[in-house]
Design a protein around this motif. Structure first.
Motif, short mmCIF file in Angstrom:
data_model
loop_
_atom_site.label_atom_id
_atom_site.label_comp_id
_atom_site.label_asym_id
_atom_site.label_seq_id
_atom_site.Cartn_x
_atom_site.Cartn_y
_atom_site.Cartn_z
N ALA A 362 0.16 13.51 16.13
CA ALA A 362 -0.13 15.11 16.08
C ALA A 362 0.13 15.57 17.62
N ALA A 363 -0.23 14.84 18.65
CA ALA A 363 -0.14 15.45 19.73
C ALA A 363 1.35 15.44 20.34
N LYS A 364 1.87 14.55 20.00
CA LYS A 364 3.58 14.38 20.02
C LYS A 364 4.14 15.61 19.44
N GLU A 365 3.63 15.89 18.13
CA GLU A 365 4.29 17.21 17.41
C GLU A 365 4.09 18.44 18.46
N ASN A 366 3.09 18.53 19.22
CA ASN A 366 2.57 19.75 20.11
C ASN A 366 3.44 19.66 21.00
N GLY A 367 4.53 18.71 21.40
CA GLY A 367 5.44 18.66 22.71
C GLY A 367 4.99 18.87 24.00
N GLY A 368 3.81 18.26 24.45
CA GLY A 368 3.61 18.47 25.89
C GLY A 368 2.77 19.80 26.00
N GLY A 369 2.12 20.32 25.01
CA GLY A 369 1.31 21.44 24.95
C GLY A 369 -0.31 20.97 25.03
N THR A 370 -0.53 19.51 25.04
CA THR A 370 -1.72 19.18 24.70
C THR A 370 -2.32 18.57 25.84
N VAL A 371 -3.66 18.65 26.29
CA VAL A 371 -4.30 18.26 27.42
C VAL A 371 -5.53 17.23 27.11
N LEU A 372 -5.64 15.85 27.18
CA LEU A 372 -6.77 15.31 26.84
C LEU A 372 -7.57 14.89 28.15
N THR A 373 -8.85 14.97 28.05
CA THR A 373 -9.86 15.12 29.30
C THR A 373 -10.80 13.94 29.10
N PRO A 374 -10.48 12.83 29.03
CA PRO A 374 -11.49 11.58 28.75
C PRO A 374 -11.95 11.22 29.92
#
Ligand code: NPW
Ligand code: K
Length: 503
Positions: A362-374
């Motif tokens: 799903a994150a790939k579908e969002n095309g670089g508009g995702t930030v994960l903060t683990p």
């Protein structure tokens, strides 16, 4: 000056510089000179110096330094276990040096002397042990003041990991540019203060080197910080949605929401389950409140309101709901054609433990508009194989995770690394232990969303938020609690919105 060079890239810079100058030896002579200058300026009380010289060019710098210090009247002794190989710059430096040499095996630190650690630098190739490891252990035990040449011996310039043994330095003098190992722990704590010295390597050698890692300094993103114009209205300044948990877990989301607002978002809406509406309403003034119970309500809301970014995860809770919400959010852009940037933190990461593939898809579908903060624990839950690969540096772990998920990765810690799926990475260096407090991560997630909502690109927004978050915490210091951070942020932000001072 914020480029970070791996040891291999530094060797290439040395080679290109030597090609330019005609030979490499002048660089070593210059290294010895700057080291001597720094010692004479900074250690004025010191009358005697023990220089520990290794068999490579790091040792070569030590031989040049020893010669110069003796010329300045200091008591100097060289300690070495083996001579440099014939024909090398180090052998030439050793040959030109008449300072008395002793066997490293019999070195006992005298704490009134300065110890110069010129055993190994960029060429550390295997665990540091035997006579070298023993000497460094004796230095550490005696708490001898140490100046490290290039790196504390035993610290990997690429990863900051200790390979075998290392002793903490008071000061590390490196050449041309810092290396990742100066900023990544434990290397960073072993380096002490780091000084970057100019030894005559021309800056233009960097044009032929593919630098993929930087220190996270404001020069990379300051010009992209959002500045509202007079014709802005609140929704043009970006509308952020933050998802609240249930009745007893609402504070984290409110902290993210406040941080998004303080980072400059024009409007922030807290999206709350029905059960928590009342408790949220009691605590909110400028932040709006809306009931979102299930994925259907979420889709309806997204379709009717123009959100620019969202934060999902802080205090939200685990289970199907967080996975379904993440899926709706991450696929919204491709389904609607309207850009929605998504920050996933805390439970929105842990919610995918054991089965992270749907998140990556799903994150790939969002095309670089995702930030994960683990943080490291959350990271290991969704990237267990990458987390377990001991040979990878923190930068490489963040990079591989970014590539796998297609998201900007903010791998948090004292040395937070921000990585983009194309391999670009930044290491943050202004962190403070005062940030190790409940809720500070929620604030960071909100700041990233707030900056992205105003149009800042995700990687730069993440870099800016990490830096400004730390800078805000530093300005608060002891007694800091997470609520203080959003309240203080405008003061810090306004300083970075000023044009940078000249000079
Ligand atoms: N190049 C330039 O122009 C300039 C370079 N400069 C300086 O050079 C430094 C890099 O020099 P470098 O490449 O010679 O590496 P260095 O760290 O001295 O070690 C290599 C030697 O150590 C050995 N060795 C490795 N690990 C070991 C271990 N665990 N235990 C025992 N031995 C071990 C290794 O042996 P080998 O692996 O070949 O068997 C080899 O003999 C750099 O940090 C900077 O200070 C400056 O002068 C400016 C100009
Ligand atoms: K060293």
């Amino acid at each position: 000056m914020h480029e970070l060079l791996t040891p291999q890239q530094m060797a290439e810079a040395d080679r290109l510089a030597a090609e330019c100058i005609g030979e490499s030896y002048p660089l070593m002579l210059r290294a010895g000179e700057v080291l001597a200058q720094i010692i004479l300026e900074r250690f004025v009380e010191v009358r005697a110096v023990d220089v520990l010289c290794g068999p490579g060019n790091n040792g070569g710098d030590g031989y040049v330094l020893a010669t110069i210090l003796r010329e300045h009247g200091l008591g100097v002794r060289i300690w070495r276990a083996e001579e440099p190989a014939a024909g090398t710059d180090a052998a030439r430096a050793a040959g030109e040096c008449t300072v008395e040499r002793f066997d490293l095996a019999s070195f006992q630190p005298d704490t009134s002397n300065l110890v110069v650690d010129a055993l190994f630098g960029a060429g550390l190739a295997r665990p540091l042990e035997g006579v070298y490891g023993d000497a460094l252990r004796r230095c550490a035990e005696a708490k001898a003041p140490i100046l490290a040449v290039d790196l504390p011996s035993g610290v990997s310039g690429g990863s900051g990991q200790v390979i075998g043994t290392a002793a903490a330095a008071e000061l590390t003098v490196t050449f041309f540019r810092k290396k990742p190992g100066h900023l990544l722990f434990p290397g960073r704590s072993l380096c002490g203060e780091v000084v970057v010295a100019d030894i005559g390597i021309p800056g233009n050698v960097l044009q032929s080197i593919d630098i993929r890692c930087h220190e996270n300094l404001s020069s990379s993103w300051r010009h992209l910080l959002p500045r509202p114009s007079f014709d802005s209205h609140k929704y043009r300044r970006g509308h952020v949605g933050v998802f609240s948990g249930g009745t007893t877990a609402t504070g984290a989301a409110r902290m993210s929401a406040m941080a998004a607002a303080r980072a400059g978002a024009g409007a922030v809406t807290l999206l709350s389950p029905a059960s928590a509406l009342a408790v949220n309403a009691v605590h909110l003034t400028s932040i709006m409140l809306r009931r979102i119970e299930d994925p259907e309500e979420l889709s309806t809301f997204l379709n009717e309101r123009e959100l620019a970014s969202v934060v999902l995860g802080p205090g939200f809770g685990l289970g199907e709901k967080v996975r379904n919400f993440a899926d709706v959010l991450l696929r919204f852009t491709s389904r609607s054609g309207r850009r929605l940037k998504v920050v996933l933190d805390a439970d929105a990461l842990t919610g995918f433990a054991g089965d992270p593939e749907p998140l990556f898809e799903a994150a790939k579908e969002n095309g670089g508009g995702t930030v994960l903060t683990p943080h490291e624990g959350e990271f290991a839950r969704i990237f267990p194989d990458i987390a377990a690969a001991a040979e990878l540096s923190k930068v490489d772990r963040a990079r591989q995770a970014a590539e796998r998920s297609g998201a900007v990765m903010v791998l948090k810690g004292a040395d937070t690394v921000i990585a983009y799926p194309d391999g670009q990475a930044a290491i943050n260096s202004n962190g403070t232990p005062y940030l190790a407090t409940a809720g500070s991560g929620d604030v960071l997630a909100g700041m990233i969303a707030g900056l992205m909502a105003q149009g800042m690109p995700p990687f730069e927004a993440a870099c800016a938020a990490v830096y400004l978050h730390a800078e805000t915490a530093r300005s608060l210091g002891p007694g800091l609690i997470a609520e203080d951070l959003p309240a203080r942020l405008p003061v810090i932000l306004s300083a970075y919105l000023e044009p940078p001072a000249r000079g």
